[in-house]
Design an enzyme around this catalytic site. Structure first.
Site: not given
Ligand SMILES: [Zn+2]
Ligand SMILES: [Zn+2]
Length: 368
Positions: A254-255
């Site tokens: 996600h990051e």
């Molecule tokens: Zn985020």
């Protein structure tokens, strides 16, 4: 529980856009890839469903943001794209990720293999792990939870200096909790998108962080001095479980997705949905929705079938990219640690369904 439902037309435009150049770019994709992505706007798709909102503290209600469709992503002048010279993602481990050196080394390799499959086409390289003291970061004992925390911004500065020349980005991972500034309680991670640098902590993903039995509390009245990093020696590390690995993989992808310029997804249930708390992060799937998948594919240029096959290989455990070296050190390190992938089983089944859609022959092509 509410669902965030968009019309077929809205989703279609978010994915394909109305810009003729982007429409024709989409039409040049492989037919199977388009068949899969078109499921974004098929109301009864069993692969992609709407975002569900369970409480007012969920991200989408508490952090109103502008949505980002494919066209907005494509035309964002500030987003970072890997260049032929900068196609490596570096992972820097800070402190240990497991209770022994062997577990820590395995854990980071699992993350490496997962990221390499997820960001298929880029190389993921590991930097030699460093102890917290090497970063010279500030640290503290959290007043309410009483666990050790390290200063996220100081770690980002340290990582920025270490970023190799061929790096698309460098991300730090740690099992120690983070804080962004004195007045804040904690943060799961922090990143500088322009610098291509991020730091993420998995401390709160252990099964016991929020339990009364959590052993990471520093016994009072121990005072921590700003230069004595020995408090980190033998500091508590959560037990490696399948759920911890899944949460770590999810956070990391996600990051890193943000570093590519993918903003929080408001279209469909997706890895790139924002999350405000652990329960919401757990609810978020491991996969990208078709709109976010097209963004990532546009940035990296992978073949979707090859990428899904790489993810299945990783789940099946055959993703070992480096031959296993027989450890020469102590017996304590000589462990045979199987990759705990039970929590990934459901996702594997989902990928297999996607592969079937990708490979499905058109009726006209079918041989008798
Ligand atoms: Zn985020
Ligand atoms: Zn998405």
């Amino acid at each position: 529980m509410q669902t965030v439902r968009h019309s077929e037309q809205t989703l279609k435009t978010a994915l394909i856009s109305k810009n003729p150049a982007l429409v024709s770019q989409y039409e040049k994709l492989d037919a199977g890839e388009r068949r899969l992505m078109n499921q974004a706007f098929q109301p009864n798709s069993d692969l992609f469903g709407p975002i569900t909102v369970h409480s007012r503290s969920d991200w989408i209600t508490s952090h109103p943001e502008d949505p980002q469709d494919f066209e907005q992503f494509f035309s964002d002048p500030y987003r970072k794209t890997p260049s032929p010279e900068k196609r490596s993602i570096y992972i820097q481990c800070i402190g240990s990720l497991g209770n022994t050196r062997a577990i820590s080394e395995e854990y980071i390799k699992w993350l490496q293999g997962y990221c390499e499959a997820f960001f298929y086409g880029l190389t993921v390289k590991l930097l030699a792990p460093v102890p917290v003291s090497a970063t010279r970061c500030s640290f503290r004992v959290n007043d309410s939870t009483q666990n050790l925390q390290i200063h996220a911004g100081h770690i980002l500065k340290f990582l920025k200096k270490k970023k190799p020349g061929d790096a698309f980005c460098i991300v730090g991972v740690t099992m120690i909790d983070l804080y962004p500034r004195d007045s804040w309680n904690f943060v799961f991670g922090q990143a500088s998108l322009t610098d291509g640098v991020g730091i993420f902590s998995f401390a709160r993903y252990g099964s016991d962080f929020y339990s009364s039995r959590y052993e990471g509390r520093v016994k009072k009245p121990q005072k921590v001095s700003s230069s004595d990093y020995s408090v980190f020696d033998n500091y508590y590390i959560p037990e490696v479980t399948s759920v911890l690995l899944l949460r770590s993989c999810k956070t990391l992808t996600h990051e890193i997705g943000h570093i590519f310029g993918l903003r929080h997804c408001q279209w469909l249930a997706c890895l790139m949905q924002g999350s405000n708390h652990l329960e919401e992060a757990d609810r978020r799937p491991l996969n990208l929705c078709p709109i976010c998948l097209r963004k990532l594919q546009c940035a990296i240029g992978f073949n979707i079938v090859e990428r899904y096959k790489a993810l299945v290989r990783w789940i099946d455990g055959a993703s070992a990219d480096t031959p296993r070296v027989t450890p020469k050190h102590s017996r304590e390190d000589d462990v045979n640690l199987p990759k705990p992938v039970e929590a990934f089983k459901e996702w594997k089944e989902w990928i297999i369904k996607c592969l079937a859609v990708l490979r499905k022959e058109e009726p006209s092509n079918r041989s008798n």
